[in-house]
Design a protein around this motif. Structure first.
Motif, PDB file in Angstrom:
ATOM      1  N   ASP A  46     -10.596   9.284 -10.900  1.00 25.49           N
ATOM      2  CA  ASP A  46     -11.032   8.977 -12.272  1.00 25.49           C
ATOM      3  C   ASP A  46      -9.978   8.243 -13.088  1.00 25.49           C
ATOM      4  O   ASP A  46      -9.872   8.443 -14.303  1.00 25.49           O
ATOM      5  N   ASN A  62      -9.809   5.043  -8.459  1.00 26.61           N
ATOM      6  CA  ASN A  62     -11.115   5.412  -9.009  1.00 26.61           C
ATOM      7  C   ASN A  62     -11.579   6.776  -8.525  1.00 26.61           C
ATOM      8  O   ASN A  62     -12.245   7.496  -9.259  1.00 26.61           O
ATOM      9  N   ASP A  63     -11.219   7.136  -7.289  1.00 29.35           N
ATOM     10  CA  ASP A  63     -11.572   8.460  -6.763  1.00 29.35           C
ATOM     11  C   ASP A  63     -10.955   9.585  -7.592  1.00 29.35           C
ATOM     12  O   ASP A  63     -11.432  10.709  -7.571  1.00 29.35           O
ATOM     13  N   ILE A  76      -8.037  -3.832  -3.554  1.00 30.60           N
ATOM     14  CA  ILE A  76      -9.314  -3.106  -3.550  1.00 30.60           C
ATOM     15  C   ILE A  76      -9.118  -1.695  -3.006  1.00 30.60           C
ATOM     16  O   ILE A  76      -9.668  -0.728  -3.542  1.00 30.60           O
ATOM     17  N   PHE A  77      -8.311  -1.560  -1.945  1.00 32.45           N
ATOM     18  CA  PHE A  77      -7.977  -0.240  -1.396  1.00 32.45           C
ATOM     19  C   PHE A  77      -7.349   0.636  -2.484  1.00 32.45           C
ATOM     20  O   PHE A  77      -7.739   1.792  -2.668  1.00 32.45           O
ATOM     21  N   THR A  90      -8.032   4.197 -13.662  1.00 30.96           N
ATOM     22  CA  THR A  90      -8.395   2.782 -13.631  1.00 30.96           C
ATOM     23  C   THR A  90      -7.179   1.913 -13.311  1.00 30.96           C
ATOM     24  O   THR A  90      -6.043   2.370 -13.386  1.00 30.96           O
ATOM     25  N   MET A 146     -14.463  -6.476 -11.019  1.00 28.87           N
ATOM     26  CA  MET A 146     -14.076  -5.134 -10.554  1.00 28.87           C
ATOM     27  C   MET A 146     -12.829  -4.625 -11.262  1.00 28.87           C
ATOM     28  O   MET A 146     -12.671  -3.431 -11.472  1.00 28.87           O
ATOM     29  N   LEU A 151      -7.607   0.252  -5.734  1.00 32.00           N
ATOM     30  CA  LEU A 151      -8.617   0.498  -6.767  1.00 32.00           C
ATOM     31  C   LEU A 151      -9.517   1.663  -6.381  1.00 32.00           C
ATOM     32  O   LEU A 151      -9.799   2.538  -7.196  1.00 32.00           O
ATOM     33  N   LYS A 152      -9.976   1.691  -5.133  1.00 36.29           N
ATOM     34  CA  LYS A 152     -10.844   2.789  -4.676  1.00 36.29           C
ATOM     35  C   LYS A 152     -10.119   4.125  -4.746  1.00 36.29           C
ATOM     36  O   LYS A 152     -10.690   5.126  -5.182  1.00 36.29           O
ATOM     37  N   THR A 153      -8.861   4.149  -4.336  1.00 38.51           N
ATOM     38  CA  THR A 153      -8.076   5.381  -4.386  1.00 38.51           C
ATOM     39  C   THR A 153      -7.923   5.870  -5.816  1.00 38.51           C
ATOM     40  O   THR A 153      -8.117   7.054  -6.109  1.00 38.51           O
ATOM     41  N   LYS A 211       0.831  -1.211   0.000  1.00 38.76           N
ATOM     42  CA  LYS A 211       0.000   0.000   0.000  1.00 38.76           C
ATOM     43  C   LYS A 211       0.861   1.255   0.000  1.00 38.76           C
ATOM     44  O   LYS A 211       0.619   2.182  -0.779  1.00 38.76           O
TER      45      LYS A 211
END
Length: 103
Positions: free
Chosen positions: A74, A71-72, A64-65, A76, A98, A67-69, A31
């Protein structure tokens, strides 16, 4: 095997290259280093997993963590070169829906 993560930028894409085992012992390192590389180069990410030997549930959580960061902002994440066992884990958990998985 020790976990390592390399990174490079190519064609406005951040390529992360994890190697070894992404598990409970290495997720914090993953991370930290992935976020540092991403914060320095806020591009779409390609995870080249050709050197990734093992992935457990905490490793999936770290992905997943990330990915969320991403995606926030914009952007991929695509994942390439998964071994058969890790790809099976993505399919069982439906995380292949996902993430964009490339062969």
């Amino acid at each position: 095997m020790d976990f390592k993560i390399g990174s490079l930028v190519k064609d406005k894409k951040l390529i992360l290259i994890p190697s070894g085992e992404l598990d409970v012992y290495s997720t914090v390192k993953f991370k930290e280093e992935a976020l540092k590389a991403y914060n320095d180069n806020k591009f779409d990410i390609e995870l080249d997993c050709s050197k990734l030997e093992y992935l457990d549930s905490t490793g999936l959580g770290a992905l997943i963590f990330l990915l969320k960061t991403v995606n926030d902002n914009d952007n991929t994440i695509s994942i390439s070169n998964l071994n058969k066992q890790i790809l099976k884990l993505f399919k069982i958990t439906k995380l292949d829906e996902m993430f964009e998985i490339r062969s």
